[in-house]
Design a protein around this motif. Structure first.
Motif, PDB file in Angstrom:
ATOM      1  N   ILE A   7       0.843  -1.153   0.065  1.00  0.00           N
ATOM      2  CA  ILE A   7       0.110   0.051  -0.022  1.00  0.00           C
ATOM      3  C   ILE A   7       0.786   1.285   0.042  1.00  0.00           C
ATOM      4  O   ILE A   7       2.059   1.289   0.493  1.00  0.00           O
ATOM      5  CB  ILE A   7      -0.863  -0.011   1.275  1.00  0.00           C
ATOM      6  N   ASP A   8       0.426   2.347  -0.553  1.00  0.00           N
ATOM      7  CA  ASP A   8       1.035   3.702  -0.486  1.00  0.00           C
ATOM      8  C   ASP A   8      -0.005   4.627  -0.245  1.00  0.00           C
ATOM      9  O   ASP A   8      -0.469   5.269  -1.118  1.00  0.00           O
ATOM     10  CB  ASP A   8       1.365   3.954  -1.986  1.00  0.00           C
ATOM     11  N   LEU A   9      -0.488   4.595   1.148  1.00  0.00           N
ATOM     12  CA  LEU A   9      -1.543   5.341   1.727  1.00  0.00           C
ATOM     13  C   LEU A   9      -1.010   6.507   2.590  1.00  0.00           C
ATOM     14  O   LEU A   9       0.135   6.150   3.263  1.00  0.00           O
ATOM     15  CB  LEU A   9      -2.052   4.460   2.316  1.00  0.00           C
ATOM     16  N   ASN A  10      -1.577   7.686   2.324  1.00  0.00           N
ATOM     17  CA  ASN A  10      -1.237   8.853   3.500  1.00  0.00           C
ATOM     18  C   ASN A  10      -1.854   8.516   4.635  1.00  0.00           C
ATOM     19  O   ASN A  10      -3.199   8.836   4.752  1.00  0.00           O
ATOM     20  CB  ASN A  10      -1.633  10.184   2.807  1.00  0.00           C
ATOM     21  N   LEU A  11      -1.285   7.729   5.657  1.00  0.00           N
ATOM     22  CA  LEU A  11      -1.851   7.428   6.906  1.00  0.00           C
ATOM     23  C   LEU A  11      -2.253   8.473   7.744  1.00  0.00           C
ATOM     24  O   LEU A  11      -3.221   8.696   8.525  1.00  0.00           O
ATOM     25  CB  LEU A  11      -0.982   6.462   7.690  1.00  0.00           C
ATOM     26  N   THR A  12      -1.268   9.598   7.626  1.00  0.00           N
ATOM     27  CA  THR A  12      -1.725  11.054   8.222  1.00  0.00           C
ATOM     28  C   THR A  12      -2.880  11.454   7.850  1.00  0.00           C
ATOM     29  O   THR A  12      -3.777  11.818   8.831  1.00  0.00           O
ATOM     30  CB  THR A  12      -0.375  11.920   7.920  1.00  0.00           C
ATOM     31  N   GLU A  13      -3.297  11.561   6.794  1.00  0.00           N
ATOM     32  CA  GLU A  13      -4.429  12.027   6.035  1.00  0.00           C
ATOM     33  C   GLU A  13      -5.714  11.221   6.755  1.00  0.00           C
ATOM     34  O   GLU A  13      -6.663  11.587   7.098  1.00  0.00           O
ATOM     35  CB  GLU A  13      -4.392  12.351   4.736  1.00  0.00           C
ATOM     36  N   ALA A  14      -5.298   9.926   6.702  1.00  0.00           N
ATOM     37  CA  ALA A  14      -6.337   8.937   7.116  1.00  0.00           C
ATOM     38  C   ALA A  14      -6.926   8.993   8.331  1.00  0.00           C
ATOM     39  O   ALA A  14      -8.086   9.073   8.786  1.00  0.00           O
ATOM     40  CB  ALA A  14      -6.103   7.652   6.629  1.00  0.00           C
ATOM     41  N   VAL A  15      -5.943   9.342   9.363  1.00  0.00           N
ATOM     42  CA  VAL A  15      -6.177   9.639  11.018  1.00  0.00           C
ATOM     43  C   VAL A  15      -6.742  10.640  10.920  1.00  0.00           C
ATOM     44  O   VAL A  15      -7.648  10.770  11.616  1.00  0.00           O
ATOM     45  CB  VAL A  15      -5.071   9.144  11.672  1.00  0.00           C
ATOM     46  N   ARG A  16      -6.518  11.752  10.240  1.00  0.00           N
ATOM     47  CA  ARG A  16      -7.215  13.207  10.418  1.00  0.00           C
ATOM     48  C   ARG A  16      -8.573  13.013  10.031  1.00  0.00           C
ATOM     49  O   ARG A  16      -9.373  13.383  10.738  1.00  0.00           O
ATOM     50  CB  ARG A  16      -6.349  14.114   9.380  1.00  0.00           C
ATOM     51  N   ARG A  17      -8.741  12.465   8.922  1.00  0.00           N
ATOM     52  CA  ARG A  17     -10.357  12.108   8.547  1.00  0.00           C
ATOM     53  C   ARG A  17     -11.171  11.187   9.825  1.00  0.00           C
ATOM     54  O   ARG A  17     -12.047  11.665  10.022  1.00  0.00           O
ATOM     55  CB  ARG A  17     -10.482  11.510   7.238  1.00  0.00           C
ATOM     56  N   HIS A  18     -10.359  10.505  10.222  1.00  0.00           N
ATOM     57  CA  HIS A  18     -10.865   9.609  11.222  1.00  0.00           C
ATOM     58  C   HIS A  18     -11.304  10.297  12.274  1.00  0.00           C
ATOM     59  O   HIS A  18     -12.478  10.308  12.824  1.00  0.00           O
ATOM     60  CB  HIS A  18     -10.093   8.464  11.750  1.00  0.00           C
ATOM     61  N   LYS A  19     -10.481  11.206  12.909  1.00  0.00           N
ATOM     62  CA  LYS A  19     -10.782  11.952  13.951  1.00  0.00           C
ATOM     63  C   LYS A  19     -11.834  13.103  13.653  1.00  0.00           C
ATOM     64  O   LYS A  19     -12.662  13.550  14.350  1.00  0.00           O
ATOM     65  CB  LYS A  19      -9.460  12.463  14.470  1.00  0.00           C
ATOM     66  N   GLU A  20     -11.845  13.719  12.424  1.00  0.00           N
ATOM     67  CA  GLU A  20     -12.618  14.753  12.004  1.00  0.00           C
ATOM     68  C   GLU A  20     -14.234  14.256  12.239  1.00  0.00           C
ATOM     69  O   GLU A  20     -15.005  14.790  12.476  1.00  0.00           O
ATOM     70  CB  GLU A  20     -12.258  15.128  10.666  1.00  0.00           C
ATOM     71  N   LYS A  21     -14.140  12.820  11.926  1.00  0.00           N
ATOM     72  CA  LYS A  21     -15.712  12.064  11.872  1.00  0.00           C
ATOM     73  C   LYS A  21     -16.166  11.908  13.266  1.00  0.00           C
ATOM     74  O   LYS A  21     -17.148  11.507  13.524  1.00  0.00           O
ATOM     75  CB  LYS A  21     -15.574  10.904  11.187  1.00  0.00           C
ATOM     76  N   GLY A  22     -15.060  11.895  14.036  1.00  0.00           N
ATOM     77  CA  GLY A  22     -15.340  11.546  15.593  1.00  0.00           C
ATOM     78  C   GLY A  22     -15.469   9.830  15.449  1.00  0.00           C
ATOM     79  O   GLY A  22     -16.341   9.455  16.516  1.00  0.00           O
ATOM     80  N   ALA A  23     -15.074   9.264  15.006  1.00  0.00           N
ATOM     81  CA  ALA A  23     -15.368   7.988  14.762  1.00  0.00           C
ATOM     82  C   ALA A  23     -14.757   7.100  15.848  1.00  0.00           C
ATOM     83  O   ALA A  23     -13.665   7.299  16.302  1.00  0.00           O
ATOM     84  CB  ALA A  23     -14.843   7.250  13.453  1.00  0.00           C
ATOM     85  N   LEU A  24     -15.249   5.993  16.122  1.00  0.00           N
ATOM     86  CA  LEU A  24     -14.721   4.993  16.973  1.00  0.00           C
ATOM     87  C   LEU A  24     -13.970   3.943  16.203  1.00  0.00           C
ATOM     88  O   LEU A  24     -12.972   3.437  16.601  1.00  0.00           O
ATOM     89  CB  LEU A  24     -15.906   4.121  17.628  1.00  0.00           C
ATOM     90  N   ALA A  25     -14.409   3.736  14.964  1.00  0.00           N
ATOM     91  CA  ALA A  25     -13.594   2.809  14.070  1.00  0.00           C
ATOM     92  C   ALA A  25     -13.827   3.291  12.668  1.00  0.00           C
ATOM     93  O   ALA A  25     -14.894   3.838  12.255  1.00  0.00           O
ATOM     94  CB  ALA A  25     -14.088   1.375  14.244  1.00  0.00           C
ATOM     95  N   SER A  26     -12.748   3.077  11.936  1.00  0.00           N
ATOM     96  CA  SER A  26     -12.919   3.448  10.436  1.00  0.00           C
ATOM     97  C   SER A  26     -12.203   2.468   9.569  1.00  0.00           C
ATOM     98  O   SER A  26     -11.432   1.906  10.228  1.00  0.00           O
ATOM     99  CB  SER A  26     -12.197   4.927  10.259  1.00  0.00           C
ATOM    100  N   LEU A  27     -12.661   2.369   8.432  1.00  0.00           N
ATOM    101  CA  LEU A  27     -12.117   1.346   7.536  1.00  0.00           C
ATOM    102  C   LEU A  27     -11.711   2.177   6.252  1.00  0.00           C
ATOM    103  O   LEU A  27     -12.562   2.954   6.067  1.00  0.00           O
ATOM    104  CB  LEU A  27     -12.549   0.118   7.259  1.00  0.00           C
ATOM    105  N   ILE A  28     -10.542   1.892   5.807  1.00  0.00           N
ATOM    106  CA  ILE A  28     -10.115   2.824   4.598  1.00  0.00           C
ATOM    107  C   ILE A  28     -10.768   1.945   3.358  1.00  0.00           C
ATOM    108  O   ILE A  28     -10.468   0.640   3.078  1.00  0.00           O
ATOM    109  CB  ILE A  28      -8.676   2.830   4.219  1.00  0.00           C
ATOM    110  N   THR A  29     -11.535   2.495   2.389  1.00  0.00           N
ATOM    111  CA  THR A  29     -12.025   1.829   1.373  1.00  0.00           C
ATOM    112  C   THR A  29     -11.411   2.462  -0.304  1.00  0.00           C
ATOM    113  O   THR A  29     -10.927   3.575  -0.168  1.00  0.00           O
ATOM    114  CB  THR A  29     -13.506   2.161   1.204  1.00  0.00           C
ATOM    115  N   LYS A  30     -11.487   1.663  -0.889  1.00  0.00           N
ATOM    116  CA  LYS A  30     -11.034   2.002  -2.451  1.00  0.00           C
ATOM    117  C   LYS A  30     -11.875   1.716  -3.483  1.00  0.00           C
ATOM    118  O   LYS A  30     -12.605   0.553  -3.534  1.00  0.00           O
ATOM    119  CB  LYS A  30      -9.758   1.425  -2.507  1.00  0.00           C
TER     120      LYS A  30
END
Length: 395
Positions: A121-144
């Motif tokens: 994988i070549d994913l921007n994990l930093t951005e993924a975590v930012r979006r997770h927190k922005e949602k106020g999520a307990l759990a998030s999964l990355i989709t494609k």
């Protein structure tokens, strides 16, 4: 920051490779797939990594050890038992593996990432975590997003307009699929997730935890992202990964070695007279391999280190693992040679030792002067062995 790599599975769909190599150790041009994951985690500040292990655990632990040479800290959680000095793997599910670690000691004390150990994988994990927190999520999964004609190969994720997960479809037909967004096996959790995971029982993230979160109405979100994701779930997937790497289509995997001719890469001290062989790239040949005159290699093809390719051999769109000896005049087209196995792209394979064909494909470190019998010659035809003009099986 903290992360976990899931590495306890048996990798049954990638057999026979995973008979002796755990999935996270499957090499991508000599480099284990899990090593690329560690590089990604380090790049985004995840320097404390827990790895659950079970099947062939010692192979993973002996290679990565404490993670120091990879710039991270690694610890391992073994799932199984020991009997008469032998480790017996007993995976307890991906969520069960998480809970075992947390029960032992509260390691996951903040937002953490979970990666499956069998994908590039070549994913921007930093951005993924930012979006997770922005949602106020307990759990998030990355989709494609994938083309509609590919949805039947994956787990499909169905969401509402805000991205909250509403349902899953496991490998639906193209006509039945309610979405073209798939689960990539990349997850982000808050520590509170452990209150939803039972103790000391097998429990899976995808098939147990996620449906429970949907039924509960928990803040569980899908985060669609555009990134490089190459799953190695089955033998055909591995085949395609190697082909894509050799064609230069996977950014994070450069072709190692020296480019001796356009599209032809070789490791250290390869014994070959390039003027005496017919090589059409892209091709990679590992260090300390020997290629005799009269060999033809058509790319994309990979020959691992310490191999011996005898005269008259044709290797066409094939993958040859390390320490393989390919006997004189063998024709390998669309084949994967791994130890004692010759594997079709579909995953169908033959054990060359059981079939008494190891005079054709063998370990390059073994010296064997035995002659093939008539029966062996007949069986060899199944592998594409070409007899020389005038040569015929003995009566």
């Amino acid at each position: 920051m903290k992360a976990m790599i899931l590495a306890a599975g048996k990798g049954t769909r990638v057999r026979p490779i995973t008979h002796t190599i755990p999935k996270p150790m499957i090499p991508i041009l000599q480099k284990p797939v899990m090593e690329f994951l560690l590089e990604l985690l380090k790049e985004h500040g995840f320097n404390e990594v827990m790895v659950n292990v079970s099947h062939l655990a010692e192979e993973i632990e002996n290679y990565f050890r404490d993670g120091q040479r990879f710039g991270v800290q690694i610890a391992y959680s073994f799932e199984g038992r020991i009997e008469e000095g032998e480790l017996i793997g007993e995976a307890i599910g991906s969520a069960g593996g998480l809970k075992k670690i947390q029960t032992f000691q509260h390691f996951f004390d903040d937002t953490f990432v979970v990666l499956c150990g069998d994908a590039l994988i070549d994913l921007n994990l930093t951005e993924a975590v930012r979006r997770h927190k922005e949602k106020g999520a307990l759990a998030s999964l990355i989709t494609k997003q994938v083309p509609r004609n590919q949805v039947s190969s994956y787990g499909v994720v169905v969401t509402d307009p805000d991205g909250r997960v509403k349902a899953f479809q496991e490998k639906p037909s193209r006509t039945d699929a309610l979405s073209d967004m798939i689960n990539t096996g990349i997850y982000i959790f808050e520590p509170e997730i452990f209150s939803r995971i039972p103790d000391a029982v097998p429990y899976d993230i995808g098939s147990d935890l996620f449906p429970d979160l949907v039924n509960e109405g928990a803040p569980f979100y899908a985060l669609p992202m555009d990134f490089e994701w190459v799953d190695i779930g089955k033998v055909p997937d591995y085949w395609e990964v190697i082909r894509r790497v050799l064609r230069g289509e996977v950014r994070q995997v450069p072709i190692p070695g020296k480019e001796v001719r356009p599209g032809i890469y070789a490791g250290l001290n390869v014994a070959v007279d390039w003027d005496s062989v017919d090589v059409q790239g892209p091709v990679f040949v590992g260090g300390m391999s020997r290629i005799e005159p009269g060999v033809k290699i058509v790319g994309p093809s990979m020959i691992g280190p310490n191999c011996h390719i005898c005269s008259g051999v044709t290797i066409d769109n094939s993958i040859i693992f390390h320490h393989s000896r390919i006997g004189k005049d063998v024709n390998l087209t669309d084949k994967l040679v791994f130890g004692r196995y010759c594997v079709e792209k579909t995953g169908e394979h033959i054990d060359v030792q059981e079939a008494a064909l190891d005079w054709l494909i063998a370990d390059a470190r073994r010296i064997d002067s035995s002659k093939p019998s008539a029966e062996q010659r007949a069986m060899a035809a199944l592998l594409g062995k070409q007899l020389s003009p005038g040569e015929a099986p003995a009566a």
